[in-house]
Scaffold this motif. Structure first.
Motif, PDB file in Angstrom:
ATOM      1  N   SER A   1       0.830  -1.198   0.000  1.00 43.76           N
ATOM      2  CA  SER A   1       0.000   0.000   0.000  1.00 43.76           C
ATOM      3  C   SER A   1       0.869   1.255   0.000  1.00 43.76           C
ATOM      4  CB  SER A   1      -0.896  -0.009   1.238  1.00 43.76           C
ATOM      5  OG  SER A   1      -1.567   1.229   1.382  1.00 43.76           O
TER       6      SER A   1
ATOM      7  N   CYS B   1      -0.150  -4.387   3.734  1.00 41.24           N
ATOM      8  CA  CYS B   1      -0.822  -3.131   4.063  1.00 41.24           C
ATOM      9  C   CYS B   1      -0.847  -2.953   5.577  1.00 41.24           C
ATOM     10  CB  CYS B   1      -2.251  -3.110   3.513  1.00 41.24           C
ATOM     11  SG  CYS B   1      -3.344  -4.361   4.215  1.00 41.24           S
TER      12      CYS B   1
ATOM     13  N   SER C   1      -3.445   3.129   9.039  1.00 46.66           N
ATOM     14  CA  SER C   1      -2.105   3.512   8.583  1.00 46.66           C
ATOM     15  C   SER C   1      -1.527   4.634   9.421  1.00 46.66           C
ATOM     16  CB  SER C   1      -2.140   3.927   7.109  1.00 46.66           C
ATOM     17  OG  SER C   1      -2.766   5.188   6.969  1.00 46.66           O
TER      18      SER C   1
ATOM     19  N   THR D   1      -7.894   0.530   6.136  1.00 46.03           N
ATOM     20  CA  THR D   1      -7.890  -0.337   4.962  1.00 46.03           C
ATOM     21  C   THR D   1      -9.111  -1.241   4.959  1.00 46.03           C
ATOM     22  OG1 THR D   1      -5.476  -0.329   4.947  1.00 46.03           O
ATOM     23  CG2 THR D   1      -6.556  -2.101   3.727  1.00 46.03           C
TER      24      THR D   1
END
Length: 428
Positions: free
Chosen positions: A107, A153, A157, A164
């Motif tokens: 990602s 990922c 984040s 996500t």
């Protein structure tokens, strides 16, 4: 039928029993390098992986083993291995899967240090990474080729707090026959259980919320036990004979624990990214209060994000728990306990105003960490993400006019007052 214990019970008890030698209730710190074998046959069985036990603390240690079992239990995994840091955990996760010429698809929304590790450092092993916006599932699938060995990922984040859609990404991973690795550091298993959503492996920087008190570094890799490592021929470390163990095939021999056993018997043996028992002890103590802390982290973050969003000195707030966030509906669907306590906000006045804000705060600590009981702030563009290009900074959510906050468990009104006085100085 055995009772299925709740999260709050498991975070205190999983993996641990009173010490059989002394009756000690808390898991002891087994501060030892090596362990006495019963006899020569016992030693041979341990070294041949015919019997589970303790040989040398680079491989396994009783204190660290309790932590590994507790984290695996909370994540719903088959097994786990603990190591020296979150960055070590990422290399440990990739090590059995990769070979020179192989790549991962990652990602674009990742911690800056992870972007550097994947875009620069792993190239020295002959590995490479392709960065894709994981909201574009077609682009994600298109980035996979015959040399791709994993999809990577973060659940929530760092720094922007983007969440996500793990089930959607997991469907792509299943379609292309690859393991999905999810960094669950910012969410913790209290807010997100990636394995239940289709992840193959979960990695943690245990330094952050799991320990929760800013005392020790550590990492963990949790194996779901659900991936067929022998199906495609792409993972010979796990499916083919291992010369160092007389031709033993890890997947054939250990089944759902193949990845975990390989990570200990080969990964820790040869990479040596070992967690020390003192660090494991601090993390075990932290995990005992994980759910209590995460509830407070989330409640504080929501209140402070709402205040910031309504402040005219702030351009925008990225907290996905706000109704204005494009990811708010995703949070309600996949992260019902909350969107974590990590987010960014943009200060009017740009780079210089951000620097002045950071220097003017009194309760917030200016540190390169997150997940502490204390509230933390950092200007990512001048610190953790400064090695990235301006384009990469923006893509990672760390533009020059943005600061990252990790909201702690203090009184939220005190934190708002601190931000208020610092914003006044920064934007005057």
């Amino acid at each position: 039928m055995a009772r299925q214990y709740g999260f709050d019970t498991l975070q205190v008890h999983a993996g641990a029993r009173p010490d059989p030698a002394t009756g000690a209730r808390q898991t002891p710190i087994y501060q030892t390098t090596a362990y006495v074998f019963r006899d020569a046959d016992h030693a041979a069985a341990l070294f041949n992986l015919q019997e589970v036990g303790f040989i040398y603390s680079r491989l396994t240690n009783p204190t660290v083993s309790v932590l590994a079992e507790r984290i695996a239990t909370l994540e719903g995994g088959a097994g786990a291995v603990c190591c020296s840091s979150g960055h070590a955990a990422q290399i440990m996760a990739l090590f059995p899967l990769m070979a020179p010429g192989c790549n991962i698809v990652a990602s674009t929304r990742l911690y800056g240090g992870t972007v550097t590790q994947f875009s620069q450092t792993i190239r020295r092993f002959g590995w490479s990474a392709r960065f894709v916006d994981f909201d574009d599932l077609e682009a994600l699938e298109a980035a996979v080729d015959e040399n791709t060995r994993a999809i990577f990922c973060e659940s929530i984040s760092n720094p922007g707090g983007y969440v996500t859609d793990i089930p959607a990404v997991a469907k792509v991973a299943d379609k292309v026959g690859l393991p999905l690795i999810v960094d669950n550091t910012s969410a913790t298993p209290y807010l997100c259980r990636p394995i239940e959503m289709g992840a193959t492996l979960v990695v943690h920087s245990t330094t952050k919320y799991l320990t929760g008190n800013g005392t020790v570094t550590g990492g963990a890799v949790v194996d779901s036990g659900r991936f067929d490592w022998s199906a495609s021929g792409k993972f010979p470390s796990l499916s083919d004979p291992e010369p160092a163990y007389h031709g033993l095939k890890f997947h054939e021999t250990f089944g759902p624990l193949a990845f975990t056993f390989h990570s200990i018997a080969v990964g820790l043996r040869d990479l040596g990214m070992t967690m020390n028992p003192q660090a494991a002890h601090y993390t075990l103590m932290g995990i005992e209060t994980l759910s209590l802390r995460m509830e407070r982290h989330v409640a504080n973050a929501r209140k402070i994000a709402e205040w910031l969003e309504n402040d005219p000195r702030v351009d925008f707030v990225t907290y996905a728990g706000l109704p204005s966030s494009p990811y708010y509906d995703r949070v309600q669907r996949l992260y019902p306990r909350g969107a974590g306590a990590l987010f960014t906000f943009a200060v009017k006045g740009g780079y210089e105003a951000c620097v002045k804000l950071v220097d003017s705060l009194e309760l917030f600590s200016h540190v390169a960490n997150l997940g502490d009981t204390r509230s933390l702030i950092i200007h990512s563009a001048s610190t953790t993400h400064r090695q990235l290009t301006p384009e990469q900074q923006v893509a990672a959510g760390a533009a020059p006019n943005v600061v990252r906050v990790s909201i702690g468990i203090e009184d939220p009104d005190d934190l708002i007052a601190d931000l208020d006085q610092a914003l006044a100085k920064a934007t005057s």
